[in-house]
Scaffold this motif. Structure first.
Motif, PDB file in Angstrom:
ATOM      1  N   ALA A   1       0.684  -1.326   0.060  1.00  0.00           N
ATOM      2  CA  ALA A   1       0.004  -0.206   0.120  1.00  0.00           C
ATOM      3  C   ALA A   1       0.846   1.368   0.143  1.00  0.00           C
ATOM      4  CB  ALA A   1      -0.890   0.008   1.229  1.00  0.00           C
TER       5      ALA A   1
ATOM      6  N   PRO B   1      -6.284  -2.526   3.147  1.00  0.00           N
ATOM      7  CA  PRO B   1      -6.244  -1.150   2.610  1.00  0.00           C
ATOM      8  C   PRO B   1      -7.044  -1.240   1.106  1.00  0.00           C
ATOM      9  CG  PRO B   1      -4.062  -1.379   3.271  1.00  0.00           C
ATOM     10  CD  PRO B   1      -4.668  -2.693   3.554  1.00  0.00           C
ATOM     11  N   SER B   2      -7.816  -0.477   0.870  1.00  0.00           N
ATOM     12  CA  SER B   2      -8.705  -0.217  -0.227  1.00  0.00           C
ATOM     13  C   SER B   2      -7.804  -0.332  -1.526  1.00  0.00           C
ATOM     14  CB  SER B   2      -9.770   0.719  -0.385  1.00  0.00           C
ATOM     15  OG  SER B   2      -9.074   2.190  -0.291  1.00  0.00           O
ATOM     16  N   SER B   3      -6.838   0.233  -1.638  1.00  0.00           N
ATOM     17  CA  SER B   3      -5.801   0.244  -2.722  1.00  0.00           C
ATOM     18  C   SER B   3      -4.969  -1.040  -2.895  1.00  0.00           C
ATOM     19  CB  SER B   3      -4.647   1.219  -2.305  1.00  0.00           C
ATOM     20  OG  SER B   3      -3.855   1.033  -1.199  1.00  0.00           O
TER      21      SER B   3
ATOM     22  N   PRO C   1      -7.958  -6.212   8.503  1.00  0.00           N
ATOM     23  CA  PRO C   1      -8.366  -5.254   7.315  1.00  0.00           C
ATOM     24  C   PRO C   1      -7.352  -5.198   6.481  1.00  0.00           C
ATOM     25  CG  PRO C   1      -8.927  -4.621   9.602  1.00  0.00           C
ATOM     26  CD  PRO C   1      -8.100  -5.631   9.584  1.00  0.00           C
TER      27      PRO C   1
ATOM     28  N   ARG D   1      -0.971  -3.645  -5.784  1.00  0.00           N
ATOM     29  CA  ARG D   1      -1.857  -2.723  -6.049  1.00  0.00           C
ATOM     30  C   ARG D   1      -3.049  -2.818  -6.727  1.00  0.00           C
ATOM     31  NH1 ARG D   1       2.960  -0.593  -4.396  1.00  0.00           N
ATOM     32  NH2 ARG D   1       3.911  -0.761  -6.617  1.00  0.00           N
ATOM     33  N   ALA D   2      -4.346  -2.521  -6.341  1.00  0.00           N
ATOM     34  CA  ALA D   2      -5.484  -2.870  -7.085  1.00  0.00           C
ATOM     35  C   ALA D   2      -5.612  -2.059  -8.338  1.00  0.00           C
ATOM     36  CB  ALA D   2      -6.806  -2.742  -6.083  1.00  0.00           C
ATOM     37  N   GLU D   3      -5.084  -0.921  -8.336  1.00  0.00           N
ATOM     38  CA  GLU D   3      -5.572   0.023  -9.259  1.00  0.00           C
ATOM     39  C   GLU D   3      -4.309   0.259 -10.143  1.00  0.00           C
ATOM     40  OE1 GLU D   3      -8.495   0.485 -10.059  1.00  0.00           O
ATOM     41  OE2 GLU D   3      -9.236  -0.186  -8.201  1.00  0.00           O
TER      42      GLU D   3
ATOM     43  N   GLY E   1      -5.207  -5.419  -3.518  1.00  0.00           N
ATOM     44  CA  GLY E   1      -5.946  -6.712  -3.521  1.00  0.00           C
ATOM     45  C   GLY E   1      -5.219  -7.734  -3.290  1.00  0.00           C
TER      46      GLY E   1
END
Length: 307
Positions: A138, A159-161, A157, A279-281, A163
């Motif tokens: 992240a 982080p949304s960033s 948890p 990193r998801a994006e 995967g």
């Protein structure tokens, strides 16, 4: 058409001389690798290996298939290399994070295959105790990180960033000193048979293993020795010396440096999932290529090992 992953498994056994050593080299568990070889023999319609107490040797059919498999695998590597140059992997860098078990048993064969396919990519590896590898991804410290979660456990948890892509799922198994009564059978051991057993307890207050330790305590296992962090090489050495029994991931048990007895547990409730954090994006060619390699190398073994 033969599966290239199974062909690679046969070549590895031919070179290593045993299924156990080949599994260690490829990052499989021996049962998962043996299952792949059995499927290849079904595809071939004949025996390819003769298994014996010292390892395994190729049959005449196995020798013939290995010779051709090497040529097929070499051609596939050349194709990967040529495609890499077309897709921008003729340079650049790949920064990886790992934890000790994966760094010793999973990462080396995967990195070796990646280096053969993409020799111009600069590689670096850093150690992170899970789940800190996820945080490192992240923060941009590494491109990918191998991490793990235990089951049962409270969800961690993410982080949304970031995967998480599962790579391998393995059961936790009982390890004992060689010749111990509990490891004398191959059937699954009910957890309540651990009642009164001296347990080498691995971090009962560590979030990753807290729920696992709670189930062992409910079964009646008596903590006899505490290892504050799950240092599995030390745990297996203590078990081997007769100081107690322990519950560890199957990969750890099968590759222990010190001799231990191993027995599966009933129910398959205790498990560990190894995942790669990314990193998801962000789509980086080197990171995407390495994730694809992990899927090919360990995906089938992971599904085979799952309960």
């Amino acid at each position: 058409m033969y599966d290239p992953t199974r062909l690679a498994a046969l070549v590895a056994v031919a070179e290593a001389g045993s299924i156990t050593r080949a599994a260690d080299r490829l990052g499989y568990t021996p049962p998962a690798l043996s299952q792949q070889l059995t499927k290849l023999e079904r595809e071939a319609g004949t025996a390819l290996l003769v298994r014996h107490h010292r390892g395994a040797r190729l049959t005449e059919a196995g020798e013939m298939l290995v010779a051709r498999a090497r040529r097929v695998l070499d051609e596939l590597e050349r194709a990967r290399h040529e495609l890499a140059r077309l897709t921008g992997l003729s340079g650049g860098a790949l920064r990886l994070g790992t934890f000790p078990t994966a760094g010793v048993h999973l990462l080396p064969p995967a990195l070796s295959a990646f280096r053969r396919a993409h020799p111009d990519v600069l590689l670096s590896v850093a150690d992170y105790d899970p789940p800190s590898g996820v945080t490192a991804v992240a923060a941009g410290e590494v491109d990918l990180a191998l991490t793990h979660t235990y089951h049962p456990a409270e969800p961690v948890p993410v982080p949304s960033s970031v995967g998480l892509e599962p790579v391998l799922e393995e059961e936790l198994v009982l390890v004992t000193a060689p010749g111990h009564a509990l490891s004398s059978a191959s059937s699954r051991l009910p957890l309540d048979h651990l009642a009164g057993q001296p347990l080498i307890s691995m971090a009962p207050h560590h979030p990753a293993r807290r729920e696992v330790e709670a189930l062992l305590a409910e079964a009646g296992a008596s903590p006899a020795l505490l290892v504050p962090t799950p240092g599995y090489a030390v745990v297996c050495a203590l078990v081997s010396a007769g100081l107690g029994v322990a519950v560890v991931p199957e990969m750890v048990a099968r590759t222990a440096v010190t001799p231990v007895g191993v027995r599966p547990l009933e129910g398959g409730r205790l498990r560990r999932t190894i995942s790669v954090a990314h990193r998801a994006e962000e789509v980086a060619p080197a990171a995407e290529a390495f994730r694809a390699l992990l899927r090919g190398a360990f995906g089938r073994a992971g599904r085979a090992a799952a309960p």
